[in-house]
Design a protein around this motif. Structure first.
Motif, PDB file in Angstrom:
ATOM      1  N   TYR A 291     -14.401   1.478   1.766  1.00  0.00           N
ATOM      2  CA  TYR A 291     -12.985   1.002   2.130  1.00  0.00           C
ATOM      3  C   TYR A 291     -11.767   1.581   0.971  1.00  0.00           C
ATOM      4  O   TYR A 291     -10.841   1.443   1.505  1.00  0.00           O
ATOM      5  N   TYR A 292     -12.475   1.750  -0.089  1.00  0.00           N
ATOM      6  CA  TYR A 292     -11.114   1.994  -1.171  1.00  0.00           C
ATOM      7  C   TYR A 292     -11.002   3.439  -0.921  1.00  0.00           C
ATOM      8  O   TYR A 292     -11.443   4.330  -1.890  1.00  0.00           O
ATOM      9  N   ASN A 293     -10.071   3.765  -0.229  1.00  0.00           N
ATOM     10  CA  ASN A 293      -9.540   5.191  -0.262  1.00  0.00           C
ATOM     11  C   ASN A 293      -8.194   5.285   0.364  1.00  0.00           C
ATOM     12  O   ASN A 293      -7.527   4.148   0.501  1.00  0.00           O
ATOM     13  N   ILE A 294      -7.468   6.271   0.270  1.00  0.00           N
ATOM     14  CA  ILE A 294      -5.898   6.561   0.532  1.00  0.00           C
ATOM     15  C   ILE A 294      -5.993   5.827   2.281  1.00  0.00           C
ATOM     16  O   ILE A 294      -4.773   5.403   2.485  1.00  0.00           O
ATOM     17  N   LEU A 295      -6.598   6.072   3.048  1.00  0.00           N
ATOM     18  CA  LEU A 295      -6.736   5.423   4.361  1.00  0.00           C
ATOM     19  C   LEU A 295      -6.376   3.939   4.354  1.00  0.00           C
ATOM     20  O   LEU A 295      -5.480   3.399   5.384  1.00  0.00           O
ATOM     21  N   MET A 296      -7.259   3.476   3.507  1.00  0.00           N
ATOM     22  CA  MET A 296      -6.959   1.729   3.455  1.00  0.00           C
ATOM     23  C   MET A 296      -5.450   1.657   2.979  1.00  0.00           C
ATOM     24  O   MET A 296      -4.991   0.616   3.545  1.00  0.00           O
ATOM     25  N   GLY A 297      -4.899   2.127   2.052  1.00  0.00           N
ATOM     26  CA  GLY A 297      -3.722   1.915   1.632  1.00  0.00           C
ATOM     27  C   GLY A 297      -2.565   2.019   2.899  1.00  0.00           C
ATOM     28  O   GLY A 297      -1.650   1.505   2.940  1.00  0.00           O
ATOM     29  N   ALA A 298      -2.881   3.344   3.640  1.00  0.00           N
ATOM     30  CA  ALA A 298      -2.045   3.689   4.599  1.00  0.00           C
ATOM     31  C   ALA A 298      -2.181   2.620   5.939  1.00  0.00           C
ATOM     32  O   ALA A 298      -0.974   2.100   6.443  1.00  0.00           O
ATOM     33  N   SER A 299      -3.393   1.926   6.046  1.00  0.00           N
ATOM     34  CA  SER A 299      -3.473   1.051   6.800  1.00  0.00           C
ATOM     35  C   SER A 299      -2.588  -0.261   6.516  1.00  0.00           C
ATOM     36  O   SER A 299      -2.251  -0.941   7.402  1.00  0.00           O
ATOM     37  N   ILE A 300      -3.043  -0.536   5.337  1.00  0.00           N
ATOM     38  CA  ILE A 300      -2.275  -1.986   4.712  1.00  0.00           C
ATOM     39  C   ILE A 300      -0.697  -1.884   4.990  1.00  0.00           C
ATOM     40  O   ILE A 300       0.032  -2.675   5.649  1.00  0.00           O
ATOM     41  N   LEU A 301      -0.260  -0.415   4.572  1.00  0.00           N
ATOM     42  CA  LEU A 301       1.303  -0.327   4.963  1.00  0.00           C
ATOM     43  C   LEU A 301       1.616  -0.301   6.213  1.00  0.00           C
ATOM     44  O   LEU A 301       2.698  -0.978   6.646  1.00  0.00           O
ATOM     45  N   TYR A 302       0.794   0.353   7.150  1.00  0.00           N
ATOM     46  CA  TYR A 302       1.027   0.207   8.525  1.00  0.00           C
ATOM     47  C   TYR A 302       1.017  -1.300   9.177  1.00  0.00           C
ATOM     48  O   TYR A 302       1.860  -1.728  10.140  1.00  0.00           O
ATOM     49  N   ASN A 303       0.194  -1.972   8.603  1.00  0.00           N
ATOM     50  CA  ASN A 303      -0.192  -3.582   9.179  1.00  0.00           C
ATOM     51  C   ASN A 303       1.204  -4.236   8.681  1.00  0.00           C
ATOM     52  O   ASN A 303       1.758  -4.758   9.448  1.00  0.00           O
ATOM     53  N   LEU A 304       1.841  -3.952   7.757  1.00  0.00           N
ATOM     54  CA  LEU A 304       3.103  -4.639   7.245  1.00  0.00           C
ATOM     55  C   LEU A 304       4.147  -4.141   8.179  1.00  0.00           C
ATOM     56  O   LEU A 304       5.029  -4.963   8.513  1.00  0.00           O
ATOM     57  N   VAL A 305       4.350  -3.051   8.610  1.00  0.00           N
ATOM     58  CA  VAL A 305       5.177  -2.261   8.999  1.00  0.00           C
ATOM     59  C   VAL A 305       5.194  -2.735  10.539  1.00  0.00           C
ATOM     60  O   VAL A 305       6.086  -3.158  11.290  1.00  0.00           O
TER      61      VAL A 305
END
Length: 162
Positions: free
Chosen positions: A47-61
């Motif tokens: 899970y520790y990759n750039i897709l995880m960061g994008a997913s967290i950011l999308y969840n906030l948005v």
């Protein structure tokens, strides 16, 4: 048009569209449950990759946009129905990103292959996203129909919304 229907439509001028707004809030709740289910997983470093960061950011948005929709649709603004539909479509697409990829992935931990996402967690994640989509679509349909009904009623009264 009968008098009872006219009174019901006239009342809409002074009440909020809380049903559609509550569906948007329910969509946020199901997204949070999805969020928790995905991010509580700690299977190796998959899970520790750039897709995880994008997913967290999308969840906030997503949560901010859905909350904004709940407030806008509460005031019979039809444009928020379209935004809710768009959010619903994106939630459907999300099923094919993390849950599908994680279900098919394995990692090696201590020389043993380990499935990243088991069938139970996969099903739970998909159900949360599908419930979020359903809430967004139901809220959008209710919001759209009530907004249009109120606009039509105001047109008969020769009152234009602000």
């Amino acid at each position: 048009m009968n008098e009872e229907k006219t009174i019901q439509l006239d009342r809409m001028r002074f009440t909020k569209n809380s049903t559609a707004a509550n569906f948007a809030l329910l969509a946020i709740l199901f997204d949070v449950l999805y969020f928790i289910s995905i991010y509580e997983s700690n299977v190796g470093s998959w899970y520790y990759n750039i897709l995880m960061g994008a997913s967290i950011l999308y969840n906030l948005v997503f949560m901010l946009a859905a909350f904004l929709c709940s407030e806008g649709i509460k005031n019979y603004k039809v444009s928020y129905s379209y935004v809710m539909l768009l959010l619903g479509i994106i939630q459907i697409i999300r099923i094919f990103i993390y849950p599908m990829r994680a279900k098919a992935a394995t990692v090696t931990i201590m020389e043993q292959p380990v499935i990243v996402m088991g069938a139970g967690q996969f099903l739970r994640c998909v159900v949360y996203l599908v419930l979020s989509v359903a809430c967004l679509i139901i809220g959008a349909v209710i919001g759209y129909s009530r907004s249009r009904a109120l606009q039509a009623h105001l047109a008969t009264l020769d009152i234009h919304p602000a």
